[in-house]
Motif scaffolding. Structure first.
Motif, PDB file in Angstrom:
ATOM      1  N   UNK A 205       0.794  -1.218   0.000  1.00 53.29           N
ATOM      2  CA  UNK A 205       0.000   0.000   0.000  1.00 53.29           C
ATOM      3  C   UNK A 205       0.832   1.277   0.000  1.00 53.29           C
ATOM      4  N   UNK A 206       2.151   1.149  -0.016  1.00 56.22           N
ATOM      5  CA  UNK A 206       3.000   2.339  -0.096  1.00 56.22           C
ATOM      6  C   UNK A 206       3.349   2.679  -1.539  1.00 56.22           C
ATOM      7  N   UNK A 207       2.881   1.868  -2.474  1.00 56.45           N
ATOM      8  CA  UNK A 207       3.169   2.067  -3.890  1.00 56.45           C
ATOM      9  C   UNK A 207       1.894   2.507  -4.589  1.00 56.45           C
ATOM     10  N   UNK A 208       1.987   3.570  -5.393  1.00 56.22           N
ATOM     11  CA  UNK A 208       0.785   4.117  -6.030  1.00 56.22           C
ATOM     12  C   UNK A 208       0.127   3.111  -6.959  1.00 56.22           C
ATOM     13  N   UNK A 209       0.910   2.349  -7.669  1.00 62.95           N
ATOM     14  CA  UNK A 209       0.382   1.351  -8.593  1.00 62.95           C
ATOM     15  C   UNK A 209       0.385  -0.021  -7.929  1.00 62.95           C
ATOM     16  N   UNK A 210      -0.181  -1.022  -8.614  1.00 60.81           N
ATOM     17  CA  UNK A 210      -0.112  -2.389  -8.094  1.00 60.81           C
ATOM     18  C   UNK A 210      -1.368  -2.894  -7.428  1.00 60.81           C
ATOM     19  N   UNK A 211      -2.478  -2.146  -7.536  1.00 63.58           N
ATOM     20  CA  UNK A 211      -3.733  -2.654  -6.968  1.00 63.58           C
ATOM     21  C   UNK A 211      -4.234  -3.862  -7.753  1.00 63.58           C
ATOM     22  N   UNK A 212      -3.637  -4.114  -8.896  1.00 64.01           N
ATOM     23  CA  UNK A 212      -4.022  -5.264  -9.704  1.00 64.01           C
ATOM     24  C   UNK A 212      -2.938  -6.347  -9.685  1.00 64.01           C
ATOM     25  N   UNK A 213      -1.760  -6.072 -10.272  1.00 67.68           N
ATOM     26  CA  UNK A 213      -0.721  -7.097 -10.391  1.00 67.68           C
ATOM     27  C   UNK A 213      -0.190  -7.591  -9.049  1.00 67.68           C
ATOM     28  N   UNK A 214       0.104  -6.675  -8.142  1.00 70.65           N
ATOM     29  CA  UNK A 214       0.678  -7.098  -6.864  1.00 70.65           C
ATOM     30  C   UNK A 214      -0.350  -7.863  -6.023  1.00 70.65           C
ATOM     31  N   UNK A 215      -1.618  -7.497  -6.153  1.00 68.70           N
ATOM     32  CA  UNK A 215      -2.671  -8.276  -5.479  1.00 68.70           C
ATOM     33  C   UNK A 215      -2.780  -9.649  -6.137  1.00 68.70           C
ATOM     34  N   UNK A 216      -2.654  -9.692  -7.450  1.00 71.32           N
ATOM     35  CA  UNK A 216      -2.646 -10.970  -8.173  1.00 71.32           C
ATOM     36  C   UNK A 216      -1.563 -11.892  -7.628  1.00 71.32           C
ATOM     37  N   UNK A 217      -0.361 -11.345  -7.420  1.00 75.40           N
ATOM     38  CA  UNK A 217       0.750 -12.154  -6.918  1.00 75.40           C
ATOM     39  C   UNK A 217       0.455 -12.685  -5.516  1.00 75.40           C
ATOM     40  N   UNK A 218      -0.163 -11.857  -4.686  1.00 70.33           N
ATOM     41  CA  UNK A 218      -0.488 -12.297  -3.326  1.00 70.33           C
ATOM     42  C   UNK A 218      -1.516 -13.424  -3.339  1.00 70.33           C
ATOM     43  N   UNK A 219      -2.551 -13.275  -4.156  1.00 69.30           N
ATOM     44  CA  UNK A 219      -3.588 -14.301  -4.210  1.00 69.30           C
ATOM     45  C   UNK A 219      -3.060 -15.575  -4.866  1.00 69.30           C
ATOM     46  N   UNK A 220      -2.230 -15.428  -5.899  1.00 75.42           N
ATOM     47  CA  UNK A 220      -1.656 -16.603  -6.570  1.00 75.42           C
ATOM     48  C   UNK A 220      -0.756 -17.380  -5.622  1.00 75.42           C
ATOM     49  N   UNK A 221      -0.026 -16.668  -4.756  1.00 71.77           N
ATOM     50  CA  UNK A 221       0.865 -17.337  -3.809  1.00 71.77           C
ATOM     51  C   UNK A 221       0.077 -18.119  -2.767  1.00 71.77           C
ATOM     52  N   UNK A 222      -1.110 -17.626  -2.425  1.00 73.89           N
ATOM     53  CA  UNK A 222      -1.941 -18.278  -1.408  1.00 73.89           C
ATOM     54  C   UNK A 222      -2.810 -19.390  -2.011  1.00 73.89           C
ATOM     55  N   UNK A 223      -3.311 -19.133  -3.218  1.00 77.78           N
ATOM     56  CA  UNK A 223      -4.239 -20.081  -3.843  1.00 77.78           C
ATOM     57  C   UNK A 223      -3.675 -20.542  -5.180  1.00 77.78           C
ATOM     58  N   UNK A 224      -2.818 -21.519  -5.139  1.00 77.22           N
ATOM     59  CA  UNK A 224      -2.177 -22.023  -6.350  1.00 77.22           C
ATOM     60  C   UNK A 224      -3.206 -22.573  -7.338  1.00 77.22           C
ATOM     61  N   UNK A 225      -3.075 -22.181  -8.602  1.00 75.87           N
ATOM     62  CA  UNK A 225      -3.932 -22.657  -9.686  1.00 75.87           C
ATOM     63  C   UNK A 225      -5.403 -22.261  -9.534  1.00 75.87           C
ATOM     64  N   UNK A 226      -5.680 -21.249  -8.752  1.00 75.80           N
ATOM     65  CA  UNK A 226      -7.057 -20.781  -8.632  1.00 75.80           C
ATOM     66  C   UNK A 226      -7.228 -19.368  -9.184  1.00 75.80           C
TER      67      UNK A 226
END
Length: 360
Positions: A205-226
């Protein structure tokens, strides 16, 4: 060519989706952060209200991010049609207003499925029904859907349309290969519970961008193949290309800035490889002014780059029904080399302008 083959394979692994006729039952919250979008926000609102989906299951929430024009007033005028307005009231400077806006809206949202788009986007009437059906049939935690430019007014805008389809296609192919790397917040869906289970935007949340890609990475790391990509033209969201070079470069610097926070080393390595490949083309072209051998090498590299991108883009532009853009590919390639080199440097250093604000 190995890299291109991998992307092509990923794109073809994405099975075109055809939704069933059964009625979807998922409560949905559509969230749109808006700042100074008075000129075209009514088109977005009308497109959302025209969706062929149960109105009792649909919630539309706009978050006004300190607009200085009539954006808030326009949104408020749709209150009698069920459009909600939340106004950010931050009294201190933030570097991530958009994440704050989305997070604020999710906190007050009632839908099980959160869908984000932008305040300058338009979509067909079956957009929402298609996304929800895809979600219900596959039980994904996050769904990336296609975004495309349209209504171009110049050669420069048509060039952006081709380059943007290339980026959307690459992001889709990484999802097809079960190695999600990129997506676009103008057409993104995820479970509300999944958002909170990964800590939302905490840590990014300290980066202006990334509400899409960085959230994608977090969810992908938690939920593999989902993670899914919705390969259906009804799911396309349309927006406009940037009208001039200055706005285009500011946008791409913002997009590139989030790459410094990627956790997946493979994505970083691939990005560095692509950057150095383009640098080598430029160096060989310059050296070729004095030594013909290097000029031949540079021309060979350009030919390989054009052929590889053409093979990939034939299918991607075909999906978007924009194959006529392919004629621009040879002309644009030399400029694309310079663009990649510049963005690789500028996007990871200094500040950029976004919505009238200078951010890091």
């Amino acid at each position: 060519m190995v890299v291109v083959t991998t992307f092509i394979r990923g794109w073809h692994r994405l099975i075109p989706f055809q939704y069933k006729t059964a009625t979807a039952v998922t409560p949905v919250s559509i969230i749109i952060a808006a700042r100074n979008e008075a000129e075209q926000i009514h088109e977005t609102i009308e497109a959302l209200l025209a969706q062929d989906y149960d109105k009792n299951l649909t919630e539309i929430i706009f978050i006004d991010d300190h607009s200085t024009d009539a954006t808030a007033a326009i949104i408020r005028s749709y209150a009698d049609r069920g459009v909600r307005l939340i106004s950010l009231k931050e009294d201190r400077a933030l570097n991530s207003y958009k994440k704050k806006a989305i997070q604020t809206a999710i906190a007050g949202a009632s839908g099980r499925l959160i869908i984000t788009t932008d305040a300058d986007c338009r979509m067909g009437t079956r957009w929402l029904k298609t996304i929800v059906s895809f979600y219900e049939e596959n039980d994904y935690k996050m769904i990336s859907s296609p975004v495309a430019y349209d209504q171009e007014k110049s050669f420069f805008e048509r060039s952006q349309s081709l380059e943007f389809l290339y980026l959307i296609g690459l992001g889709a192919s990484t999802i097809g290969n079960n190695q999600p790397s990129t997506c676009n917040g103008a057409n993104l869906a995820y479970e509300r519970d999944a958002f909170y289970e990964v800590g939302g935007f905490q840590g990014i949340d300290d980066l202006a961008s990334g509400d899409d890609e960085l959230l994608l990475h977090k969810i992908a790391a938690r939920y593999n193949n989902q993670i899914g990509f919705l390969k259906n033209t009804d799911a396309i969201v349309y927006t406009h290309a940037k009208p001039n070079l200055k706005e285009f470069l500011q946008q791409r610097k913002r997009w590139a800035s989030k790459s410094t926070r990627y956790k997946n080393k493979a994505i970083i390595v691939l990005g560095v490889f692509i950057w150095f490949f383009n640098v080598s083309i430029l160096l060989n072209l310059l050296t070729g002014l004095f030594l013909i051998t290097y000029l031949k090498i540079a021309l060979l590299q350009l030919v390989l780059k054009i052929v590889a991108e053409l093979i990939f883009l034939i299918d991607v532009t075909g999906f978007a029904k924009r194959k006529e853009l392919l004629i621009l590919l040879p002309v644009l390639n030399i400029f694309h080399v310079l663009y990649i080199i510049y963005i690789g440097i500028a996007g990871n250093s200094g500040k950029y302008n976004w919505k009238g604000r200078m951010v890091n």
